[in-house]
Scaffold this active site. Structure first.
Site, PDB file in Angstrom:
ATOM      1  N   GLU A 164       0.851  -1.222   0.000  1.00  0.00           N
ATOM      2  CA  GLU A 164       0.000   0.000   0.000  1.00  0.00           C
ATOM      3  C   GLU A 164       0.881   1.265   0.000  1.00  0.00           C
ATOM      4  OE1 GLU A 164      -3.114  -0.028  -0.526  1.00  0.00           O
ATOM      5  OE2 GLU A 164      -3.797  -2.024   0.053  1.00  0.00           O
TER       6      GLU A 164
HETATM    7  C1  LIG Z   1       3.145  -9.719  -0.464  1.00  0.00           C
HETATM    8  C2  LIG Z   1       2.947  -8.518  -1.338  1.00  0.00           C
HETATM    9  C3  LIG Z   1       1.681  -8.198  -1.783  1.00  0.00           C
HETATM   10  C4  LIG Z   1       1.463  -7.091  -2.595  1.00  0.00           C
HETATM   11  N1  LIG Z   1       0.205  -6.821  -3.035  1.00  0.00           N
HETATM   12  C5  LIG Z   1      -0.001  -5.816  -3.910  1.00  0.00           C
HETATM   13  C6  LIG Z   1      -1.301  -5.569  -4.461  1.00  0.00           C
HETATM   14  O1  LIG Z   1      -2.258  -6.261  -4.133  1.00  0.00           O
HETATM   15  N2  LIG Z   1      -1.453  -4.555  -5.340  1.00  0.00           N
HETATM   16  C7  LIG Z   1      -0.400  -3.771  -5.719  1.00  0.00           C
HETATM   17  O2  LIG Z   1      -0.589  -2.858  -6.523  1.00  0.00           O
HETATM   18  N3  LIG Z   1       0.845  -3.983  -5.196  1.00  0.00           N
HETATM   19  C8  LIG Z   1       1.072  -4.980  -4.332  1.00  0.00           C
HETATM   20  N4  LIG Z   1       2.334  -5.214  -3.820  1.00  0.00           N
HETATM   21  C9  LIG Z   1       3.431  -4.344  -4.255  1.00  0.00           C
HETATM   22  C10 LIG Z   1       3.827  -3.349  -3.200  1.00  0.00           C
HETATM   23  O3  LIG Z   1       2.860  -2.325  -3.102  1.00  0.00           O
HETATM   24  C11 LIG Z   1       5.227  -2.826  -3.540  1.00  0.00           C
HETATM   25  O4  LIG Z   1       6.129  -3.875  -3.259  1.00  0.00           O
HETATM   26  C12 LIG Z   1       5.587  -1.602  -2.741  1.00  0.00           C
HETATM   27  O5  LIG Z   1       4.784  -0.510  -3.130  1.00  0.00           O
HETATM   28  C13 LIG Z   1       7.062  -1.185  -2.910  1.00  0.00           C
HETATM   29  O6  LIG Z   1       7.415  -1.104  -4.260  1.00  0.00           O
HETATM   30  P1  LIG Z   1       8.685  -1.920  -4.785  1.00  0.00           P
HETATM   31  O7  LIG Z   1       8.613  -3.319  -4.245  1.00  0.00           O
HETATM   32  O8  LIG Z   1       8.755  -1.746  -6.236  1.00  0.00           O
HETATM   33  O9  LIG Z   1       9.903  -1.223  -4.060  1.00  0.00           O
HETATM   34  P2  LIG Z   1      10.768  -0.009  -4.584  1.00  0.00           P
HETATM   35  O10 LIG Z   1       9.872   1.044  -5.162  1.00  0.00           O
HETATM   36  O11 LIG Z   1      11.881  -0.513  -5.442  1.00  0.00           O
HETATM   37  O12 LIG Z   1      11.361   0.530  -3.228  1.00  0.00           O
HETATM   38  C14 LIG Z   1      12.580   0.070  -2.616  1.00  0.00           C
HETATM   39  C15 LIG Z   1      12.990   1.032  -1.526  1.00  0.00           C
HETATM   40  O13 LIG Z   1      13.255   2.337  -2.079  1.00  0.00           O
HETATM   41  C16 LIG Z   1      12.392   3.313  -1.493  1.00  0.00           C
HETATM   42  N5  LIG Z   1      11.939   4.218  -2.560  1.00  0.00           N
HETATM   43  C17 LIG Z   1      11.395   3.915  -3.736  1.00  0.00           C
HETATM   44  N6  LIG Z   1      11.101   5.027  -4.444  1.00  0.00           N
HETATM   45  C18 LIG Z   1      11.469   6.065  -3.678  1.00  0.00           C
HETATM   46  C19 LIG Z   1      11.412   7.493  -3.817  1.00  0.00           C
HETATM   47  N7  LIG Z   1      10.892   8.068  -4.887  1.00  0.00           N
HETATM   48  N8  LIG Z   1      11.887   8.250  -2.826  1.00  0.00           N
HETATM   49  C20 LIG Z   1      12.379   7.697  -1.713  1.00  0.00           C
HETATM   50  N9  LIG Z   1      12.467   6.363  -1.496  1.00  0.00           N
HETATM   51  C21 LIG Z   1      12.020   5.561  -2.463  1.00  0.00           C
HETATM   52  C22 LIG Z   1      11.216   2.506  -0.908  1.00  0.00           C
HETATM   53  O14 LIG Z   1      10.624   3.170   0.189  1.00  0.00           O
HETATM   54  C23 LIG Z   1      11.913   1.232  -0.465  1.00  0.00           C
HETATM   55  O15 LIG Z   1      12.524   1.434   0.786  1.00  0.00           O
HETATM   56  C24 LIG Z   1       2.570  -6.304  -2.983  1.00  0.00           C
HETATM   57  C25 LIG Z   1       3.842  -6.596  -2.518  1.00  0.00           C
HETATM   58  C26 LIG Z   1       4.053  -7.712  -1.718  1.00  0.00           C
HETATM   59  C27 LIG Z   1       5.459  -8.025  -1.248  1.00  0.00           C
END
Ligand SMILES: Cc1cc2nc3c(=O)[nH]c(=O)nc-3n(C[C@H](O)[C@H](O)[C@H](O)COP(=O)(O)OP(=O)(O)OC[C@H]3O[C@@H](n4cnc5c(N)ncnc54)[C@H](O)[C@@H]3O)c2cc1C
Length: 353
Positions: A164
């Protein structure tokens, strides 16, 4: 191709629906997380009453009691935030038909609470993480073993800070959205910040006692938050939106203010309800301990933000202003923890349910 009658919301404005789904999801995540904290606390309380070390139950040790009191207090703040936000949104939605195909008004109403939804998500998921971590600690080595339910709670909790929108992104959204609203004239934020700077001369010590004193403290916390945000906006200008260090500090301040104020408002309301005296005492103690804990974080964040955005004489003036706003009475936080722990241990579960 999507048939015209199946379009959700307005054509070309699907992002409004998508973002609002995220907003509601964040709020629901918080509500779910505080439910989980209650289970974690009950599990830890049960174990601490059964496990004996040095011939006595774990729950007789001050160290364990302190952990229990801290979980219950943070839970109280998170729960107060969730209840308050639920009430705010419910009031706002009065008279709106949310079943009408994602109406413009419903979208607008939900959007207004985007900041609160982010704050709920961040606070509740971090309280849950704190609770499971201390829950494992209370279990000692058994907390690391799969046969004990706390081990799974620890693993399951972790995702809440990620999905989220990660807590980092949600923190950034708070000042980002506030500044956007200030720039578009939707929110008189900068005017309010200027008023605080003028008003600093009259910012004396909170002299009221009990919940009235906490109320005064909350008002000062809000002023401190406005002061830091105003100086950051004034000194960094357009660069502020890219300064994640400062933005995160401001977000933390808003978070702590929302939490402490929600706890205090709820405690005031509970005093007027037909509930037991011991319940009223618990709520007042949790609100007090929670507010003082929040203020410590707030003060630290304010100092960091001011030092980052001001220099030289202006910094000295800003810090002098800040010192006026953070003056507060001292309280026996350890004594409060002892009383909260005693009450929660006697109950065997989180007491306001
Ligand atoms: C079990 C599970 C269920 C999920 N279910 C859903 C779902 O139902 N629907 C859905 O849409 N998504 C879902 N997700 C996805 C989830 O919302 C994302 O994993 C999450 O938003 C983080 O994105 P990312 O994994 O790409 O991490 P990244 O965006 O790569 O982030 C990695 C790190 O960098 C930081 N970061 C990234 N961008 C920035 C920025 N601009 N400024 C500062 N810091 C930053 C983040 O805070 C984090 O610490 C799910 C994920 C999991 C693991």
């Amino acid at each position: 191709m999507v048939p015209a009658e199946n379009v959700v919301g307005e054509l070309g404005r699907g992002h409004v629906v998508a973002f609002n789904i995220l907003n509601v999801g964040r709020f629901k995540l918080a509500a779910g997380a505080i439910g989980s904290v209650q289970i974690v606390l009950e599990t830890a309380l049960k174990y601490a009453s059964e496990r004996k070390q040095f011939g006595v139950a774990l729950n007789t040790f001050g160290v364990i009691q302190s952990k229990i009191a801290e979980i219950a207090t943070r839970m109280y703040l998170a729960e107060s935030v969730v209840y308050r936000t639920a009430g705010l949104m419910e009031n706002r939605f009065q008279g709106l038909d949310l079943t009408v195909n994602c109406s413009k008004e419903a979208g607008k109403a939900l959007e207004e609470y985007a900041i609160e939804c982010s704050l709920n998500k961040v606070l509740a998921s971090e309280v849950l993480d704190f609770a499971v971590d201390e829950g494992v600690q209370i279990h000692g080595g058994y907390g690391y073993i799969q046969e004990y339910p706390i081990e799974r709670m620890y693993r399951d909790s972790r995702i809440n800070r990620l999905f989220e929108g990660t807590n980092e992104i949600n923190r950034l959204l708070v000042p980002g959205t506030l500044l956007k609203r200030a720039m578009t004239g939707e929110l008189p934020l900068l005017e309010a910040a200027k008023a605080v700077s003028k008003d600093l001369v009259s910012a004396g010590m909170s002299d009221a006692e009990g919940l009235a004193g906490l109320n005064q403290m909350t008002q000062k916390a809000k002023k401190l938050c406005l002061m830091a945000a105003g100086l950051a906006a004034q000194n960094l200008g357009v660069k502020l939106k890219d300064n994640q260090y400062v933005l995160t500090g401001l977000a933390e301040m808003v978070l702590q203010v929302y939490a402490m104020e929600s706890g205090v408002l709820r405690a005031q309301k509970v005093q007027t309800l037909d509930v037991s005296d011991e319940h009223k005492v618990f709520v007042e103690k949790a609100a007090t301990l929670g507010a003082f804990g929040a203020f410590i974080i707030l003060e630290q964040q304010a100092k960091e933000v001011l030092c980052a955005v001001e220099k030289g004489d202006s910094l000295s003036t800003a810090l002098a202003g800040m010192r006026k706003l953070v003056r507060r009475p001292t309280v026996d936080m350890i004594g409060m923890r002892q009383e909260i722990a005693k009450y929660v241990i006697e109950k065997g579960h989180y007491p306001t349910r």
